[in-house]
Design a protein around this motif. Sequence first.
Motif, PDB file in Angstrom:
ATOM      1  N   SER A   1       0.846  -1.188   0.000  1.00  0.00           N
ATOM      2  CA  SER A   1       0.000   0.000   0.000  1.00  0.00           C
ATOM      3  C   SER A   1       0.881   1.237   0.000  1.00  0.00           C
ATOM      4  CB  SER A   1      -0.900   0.014   1.232  1.00  0.00           C
ATOM      5  OG  SER A   1      -0.112   0.207   2.397  1.00  0.00           O
ATOM      6  N   ALA A   2       0.272   2.383  -0.322  1.00  0.00           N
ATOM      7  CA  ALA A   2       0.996   3.648  -0.260  1.00  0.00           C
ATOM      8  C   ALA A   2       1.411   3.946   1.176  1.00  0.00           C
ATOM      9  CB  ALA A   2       0.133   4.777  -0.817  1.00  0.00           C
ATOM     10  N   ASP A   3       0.574   3.569   2.133  1.00  0.00           N
ATOM     11  CA  ASP A   3       0.911   3.783   3.550  1.00  0.00           C
ATOM     12  C   ASP A   3       2.200   3.064   3.927  1.00  0.00           C
ATOM     13  OD1 ASP A   3      -1.326   5.352   4.087  1.00  0.00           O
ATOM     14  OD2 ASP A   3      -2.524   3.646   4.723  1.00  0.00           O
ATOM     15  N   GLN A   4       2.376   1.877   3.423  1.00  0.00           N
ATOM     16  CA  GLN A   4       3.570   1.091   3.722  1.00  0.00           C
ATOM     17  C   GLN A   4       4.782   1.639   2.960  1.00  0.00           C
ATOM     18  OE1 GLN A   4       3.920  -2.491   1.619  1.00  0.00           O
ATOM     19  NE2 GLN A   4       5.370  -3.427   3.010  1.00  0.00           N
ATOM     20  N   ALA A   5       4.593   2.014   1.723  1.00  0.00           N
ATOM     21  CA  ALA A   5       5.711   2.397   0.863  1.00  0.00           C
ATOM     22  C   ALA A   5       6.266   3.778   1.165  1.00  0.00           C
ATOM     23  CB  ALA A   5       5.275   2.336  -0.590  1.00  0.00           C
ATOM     24  N   LEU A   6       5.426   4.715   1.567  1.00  0.00           N
ATOM     25  CA  LEU A   6       5.866   6.100   1.744  1.00  0.00           C
ATOM     26  C   LEU A   6       7.058   6.238   2.682  1.00  0.00           C
ATOM     27  CD1 LEU A   6       5.446   9.059   0.990  1.00  0.00           C
ATOM     28  CD2 LEU A   6       3.795   9.193   2.864  1.00  0.00           C
ATOM     29  N   PRO A   7       7.015   5.720   3.912  1.00  0.00           N
ATOM     30  CA  PRO A   7       8.177   5.899   4.791  1.00  0.00           C
ATOM     31  C   PRO A   7       9.433   5.200   4.264  1.00  0.00           C
ATOM     32  CG  PRO A   7       6.482   4.588   5.888  1.00  0.00           C
ATOM     33  CD  PRO A   7       5.914   5.053   4.587  1.00  0.00           C
ATOM     34  N   GLU A   8       9.248   4.088   3.573  1.00  0.00           N
ATOM     35  CA  GLU A   8      10.400   3.381   3.026  1.00  0.00           C
ATOM     36  C   GLU A   8      11.062   4.197   1.911  1.00  0.00           C
ATOM     37  OE1 GLU A   8      11.653   0.698   4.478  1.00  0.00           O
ATOM     38  OE2 GLU A   8      10.006   0.904   5.901  1.00  0.00           O
ATOM     39  N   LEU A   9      10.256   4.824   1.082  1.00  0.00           N
ATOM     40  CA  LEU A   9      10.791   5.635  -0.008  1.00  0.00           C
ATOM     41  C   LEU A   9      11.429   6.912   0.518  1.00  0.00           C
ATOM     42  CD1 LEU A   9       7.969   5.055  -2.576  1.00  0.00           C
ATOM     43  CD2 LEU A   9      10.345   4.312  -2.793  1.00  0.00           C
ATOM     44  N   LEU A  10      10.882   7.478   1.572  1.00  0.00           N
ATOM     45  CA  LEU A  10      11.478   8.680   2.157  1.00  0.00           C
ATOM     46  C   LEU A  10      12.893   8.404   2.662  1.00  0.00           C
ATOM     47  CD1 LEU A  10       8.415  10.168   4.028  1.00  0.00           C
ATOM     48  CD2 LEU A  10       9.618  11.175   2.066  1.00  0.00           C
ATOM     49  N   LYS A  11      13.149   7.195   3.088  1.00  0.00           N
ATOM     50  CA  LYS A  11      14.491   6.821   3.545  1.00  0.00           C
ATOM     51  C   LYS A  11      15.516   6.930   2.418  1.00  0.00           C
ATOM     52  CE  LYS A  11      12.830   3.409   6.870  1.00  0.00           C
ATOM     53  NZ  LYS A  11      12.825   1.964   7.188  1.00  0.00           N
ATOM     54  N   LEU A  12      15.072   6.791   1.192  1.00  0.00           N
ATOM     55  CA  LEU A  12      15.983   6.831   0.049  1.00  0.00           C
ATOM     56  C   LEU A  12      16.311   8.254  -0.398  1.00  0.00           C
ATOM     57  CD1 LEU A  12      14.408   3.929  -2.017  1.00  0.00           C
ATOM     58  CD2 LEU A  12      16.440   3.836  -0.545  1.00  0.00           C
ATOM     59  N   GLY A  13      15.567   9.227   0.117  1.00  0.00           N
ATOM     60  CA  GLY A  13      15.840  10.618  -0.229  1.00  0.00           C
ATOM     61  C   GLY A  13      15.737  10.857  -1.725  1.00  0.00           C
ATOM     62  N   ALA A  14      16.672  11.647  -2.238  1.00  0.00           N
ATOM     63  CA  ALA A  14      16.655  12.019  -3.655  1.00  0.00           C
ATOM     64  C   ALA A  14      17.165  10.908  -4.562  1.00  0.00           C
ATOM     65  CB  ALA A  14      17.489  13.279  -3.854  1.00  0.00           C
TER      66      ALA A  14
END
Length: 48
Positions: A7-20
């Motif tokens: 889900s987007a809820d699950q993916a958002l914090p994981e993607l934020l960890k990757l930054g730019a």
Amino acid sequence: MTIPIESADQALPELLKLGADAEVLAPAELRERLTRTLDALNRIYGTA
């Protein structure tokens, strides 16, 4: 690369960890949520 997500809820914090180093192309819902989150962070921290 394509990363399967639950889900987007699950993916958002994981993607934020990757930054730019990551760009979300799809799904649109996740891209929009990421944009809103980054806009909010920019309002808090501004640009140097």
